[in-house]
Design a protein around this motif. Structure first.
Motif, PDB file in Angstrom:
ATOM      1  N   VAL A 121      25.228 -17.351   2.109  1.00 14.61           N
ATOM      2  CA  VAL A 121      25.019 -17.554   0.568  1.00 14.61           C
ATOM      3  C   VAL A 121      26.468 -15.862  -0.317  1.00 14.61           C
ATOM      4  O   VAL A 121      26.257 -15.409  -0.242  1.00 14.61           O
ATOM      5  CB  VAL A 121      23.383 -16.603  -0.899  1.00 14.61           C
ATOM      6  CG1 VAL A 121      23.699 -16.892  -1.598  1.00 14.61           C
ATOM      7  CG2 VAL A 121      22.541 -17.541   0.157  1.00 14.61           C
ATOM      8  N   THR A 123      28.389 -14.852  -3.543  1.00 10.80           N
ATOM      9  CA  THR A 123      28.048 -14.633  -5.026  1.00 10.80           C
ATOM     10  C   THR A 123      29.345 -14.715  -5.776  1.00 10.80           C
ATOM     11  O   THR A 123      30.632 -14.610  -4.840  1.00 10.80           O
ATOM     12  CB  THR A 123      27.552 -13.185  -5.581  1.00 10.80           C
ATOM     13  OG1 THR A 123      28.033 -11.884  -5.340  1.00 10.80           O
ATOM     14  CG2 THR A 123      25.833 -12.784  -4.990  1.00 10.80           C
ATOM     15  N   GLY A 140      20.428 -29.839  -5.546  1.00 14.09           N
ATOM     16  CA  GLY A 140      20.149 -28.291  -5.249  1.00 14.09           C
ATOM     17  C   GLY A 140      19.255 -28.252  -4.041  1.00 14.09           C
ATOM     18  O   GLY A 140      18.970 -29.036  -3.243  1.00 14.09           O
ATOM     19  N   GLN A 154      26.256 -17.906 -10.522  1.00 14.52           N
ATOM     20  CA  GLN A 154      27.455 -18.520  -9.777  1.00 14.52           C
ATOM     21  C   GLN A 154      27.625 -18.664  -8.761  1.00 14.52           C
ATOM     22  O   GLN A 154      27.508 -16.919  -8.274  1.00 14.52           O
ATOM     23  CB  GLN A 154      28.594 -19.109 -10.091  1.00 14.52           C
ATOM     24  CG  GLN A 154      29.440 -19.891 -11.833  1.00 14.52           C
ATOM     25  CD  GLN A 154      28.428 -21.022 -11.747  1.00 14.52           C
ATOM     26  OE1 GLN A 154      28.907 -22.044 -11.093  1.00 14.52           O
ATOM     27  NE2 GLN A 154      27.887 -21.067 -12.700  1.00 14.52           N
ATOM     28  N   ILE A 155      26.870 -19.096  -7.377  1.00 14.00           N
ATOM     29  CA  ILE A 155      27.465 -18.551  -5.846  1.00 14.00           C
ATOM     30  C   ILE A 155      27.696 -19.590  -5.315  1.00 14.00           C
ATOM     31  O   ILE A 155      27.698 -20.733  -5.925  1.00 14.00           O
ATOM     32  CB  ILE A 155      25.793 -18.426  -5.812  1.00 14.00           C
ATOM     33  CG1 ILE A 155      24.516 -19.560  -5.717  1.00 14.00           C
ATOM     34  CG2 ILE A 155      24.993 -17.301  -6.022  1.00 14.00           C
ATOM     35  CD1 ILE A 155      23.245 -19.612  -5.690  1.00 14.00           C
ATOM     36  N   ALA A 162      27.119 -23.553  -6.659  1.00 14.94           N
ATOM     37  CA  ALA A 162      25.720 -23.806  -7.153  1.00 14.94           C
ATOM     38  C   ALA A 162      25.361 -22.938  -7.670  1.00 14.94           C
ATOM     39  O   ALA A 162      26.382 -21.615  -8.598  1.00 14.94           O
ATOM     40  CB  ALA A 162      24.538 -24.098  -5.741  1.00 14.94           C
ATOM     41  N   THR A 163      24.234 -23.051  -8.682  1.00 14.84           N
ATOM     42  CA  THR A 163      24.459 -21.994  -8.924  1.00 14.84           C
ATOM     43  C   THR A 163      22.587 -21.766  -9.703  1.00 14.84           C
ATOM     44  O   THR A 163      21.921 -22.825  -9.301  1.00 14.84           O
ATOM     45  CB  THR A 163      24.047 -22.559 -11.017  1.00 14.84           C
ATOM     46  OG1 THR A 163      25.809 -22.971 -11.889  1.00 14.84           O
ATOM     47  CG2 THR A 163      23.800 -22.035 -12.512  1.00 14.84           C
ATOM     48  N   VAL A 164      22.657 -20.223 -10.230  1.00 13.90           N
ATOM     49  CA  VAL A 164      21.619 -20.022  -9.526  1.00 13.90           C
ATOM     50  C   VAL A 164      20.240 -20.952 -10.888  1.00 13.90           C
ATOM     51  O   VAL A 164      20.343 -20.086 -12.522  1.00 13.90           O
ATOM     52  CB  VAL A 164      21.125 -18.475  -9.672  1.00 13.90           C
ATOM     53  CG1 VAL A 164      18.844 -18.047  -9.167  1.00 13.90           C
ATOM     54  CG2 VAL A 164      21.456 -18.225  -8.317  1.00 13.90           C
ATOM     55  N   ARG A 167      14.563 -18.378 -10.399  1.00 16.10           N
ATOM     56  CA  ARG A 167      14.136 -17.369  -9.006  1.00 16.10           C
ATOM     57  C   ARG A 167      12.215 -17.256  -8.835  1.00 16.10           C
ATOM     58  O   ARG A 167      11.623 -18.021  -9.323  1.00 16.10           O
ATOM     59  CB  ARG A 167      14.127 -16.537  -9.984  1.00 16.10           C
ATOM     60  CG  ARG A 167      15.220 -15.633  -9.870  1.00 16.10           C
ATOM     61  CD  ARG A 167      15.309 -13.958  -9.757  1.00 16.10           C
ATOM     62  NE  ARG A 167      14.245 -13.018 -10.293  1.00 16.10           N
ATOM     63  CZ  ARG A 167      14.290 -12.303 -11.226  1.00 16.10           C
ATOM     64  NH1 ARG A 167      15.219 -11.962 -11.656  1.00 16.10           N
ATOM     65  NH2 ARG A 167      13.048 -11.739 -11.493  1.00 16.10           N
ATOM     66  N   ILE A 172      15.424 -18.433  -4.415  1.00 19.09           N
ATOM     67  CA  ILE A 172      15.570 -18.589  -5.858  1.00 19.09           C
ATOM     68  C   ILE A 172      15.957 -20.217  -5.281  1.00 19.09           C
ATOM     69  O   ILE A 172      16.029 -21.194  -4.348  1.00 19.09           O
ATOM     70  CB  ILE A 172      17.308 -18.738  -5.854  1.00 19.09           C
ATOM     71  CG1 ILE A 172      18.093 -18.913  -4.562  1.00 19.09           C
ATOM     72  CG2 ILE A 172      17.765 -17.107  -6.395  1.00 19.09           C
ATOM     73  CD1 ILE A 172      19.813 -18.851  -5.461  1.00 19.09           C
ATOM     74  N   ALA A 174      18.504 -23.595  -6.078  1.00 19.51           N
ATOM     75  CA  ALA A 174      19.652 -23.412  -7.226  1.00 19.51           C
ATOM     76  C   ALA A 174      20.709 -24.870  -6.913  1.00 19.51           C
ATOM     77  O   ALA A 174      19.648 -25.600  -5.975  1.00 19.51           O
ATOM     78  CB  ALA A 174      20.370 -23.117  -5.262  1.00 19.51           C
TER      79      ALA A 174
END
Length: 191
Positions: A121, A123, A140, A154-155, A162-164, A167, A172, A174
Motif C-alpha cells: 500500500v 500513500t 474496491g 488517496q492510496i 484508490a481512495t480510502v 476504516r 480499511i 478502499a
C-alpha cells in the motif's frame, strides 16, 4: 365476498393489540393499507361488522370496523383515532415509507478472496506499508494495514489507484478510482 384490497395497497407491517367489549385481547399484525382500510393477519379473526379497538405500535390507538374477513386475515376501516383521521393516515403512510426505504447499502459487485492476499500500500506522500487483502471486487477492496489511513486519503494498492472509503478496527475499505475489468476479477486478481 371479493377482497377489497385487490387494488392499490401500501405494505405496512406493525404489531397490534386488538380488543372489544365482546372479545378478549388478541394480537394481530398489519400487512398493508389501502383506501379500503388496514389488512391484519391474526390467529383470532373477528366477525364481519365487528368494531374493535386496536393499539398499533408507533402509530397509536384506532377504533376500526371489520369490513372483510377470511380464515387468516381481516380488513378494517378506521372509524376513530386518537388523532384526526387524516393525521393518522399520514402517520401510517409515513411509517410505510420508512419501512420501504432500505438504508443498507447493497453490493453491486461480487467479492472474492484473493489467492495472493499480500499487497503493498502506497500513500499519496509516498509512504509504503505492507497490507493483507481480505476481499476484492471490481469496485474496491477490504484490507488489513498496520498504519492509520483516514477516509478520503488517496492510496495505491499494488498498481491500482484508490481512495480510502472507510476504516474498521484492523484495516480499511478502499474504492478504486476506476473499476477493474470483469475478466480481471476473481481469486486470481492482481492489483
Amino acid at each position: 365476498m371479493d377482497d377489497p384490497l385487490n387494488g392499490n395497497h401500501t405494505r405496512l407491517i406493525l404489531p397490534a393489540l386488538c380488543w372489544s367489549r365482546y372479545r378478549p385481547d388478541f394480537y394481530a399484525v398489519t400487512t398493508d393499507l389501502s383506501v379500503a382500510g388496514l389488512r391484519f393477519r391474526a390467529a383470532s379473526i373477528p366477525g364481519l361488522g365487528e368494531t374493535l379497538t386496536c393499539s398499533l405500535r408507533h402509530a397509536g390507538t384506532l377504533e376500526v370496523l371489520v369490513v372483510h374477513c377470511n380464515k387468516a386475515a381481516f380488513v378494517a376501516r378506521v372509524t376513530r383515532a386518537d388523532v384526526a383521521i387524516p393525521v393518522m393516515v399520514r402517520r401510517l403512510l409515513d411509517l410505510a415509507e420508512d419501512q420501504d426505504s432500505d438504508p443498507t447499502p447493497r453490493r453491486v459487485h461480487p467479492r472474492f478472496v484473493p489467492d495472493r492476499p499480500d499487497i503493498l500500500v502506497t500513500t499519496a506522500s509516498g509512504v509504503q506499508v505492507p497490507g493483507r487483502l481480505i476481499n476484492v471486487s471490481a469496485s474496491g477492496a477490504a484490507l488489513q494495514v498496520d498504519i492509520r489511513l483516514e477516509p478520503g486519503m488517496q492510496i495505491t494498492l499494488g498498481r491500482t489507484p484508490a481512495t480510502v472509503a472507510r476504516r474498521f478496527e484492523d484495516g480499511i475499505g478502499a474504492a478504486f478510482l476506476e473499476p477493474l475489468a470483469r475478466e480481471n476479477i476473481g481469486p486470481h486478481v492482481s492489483l
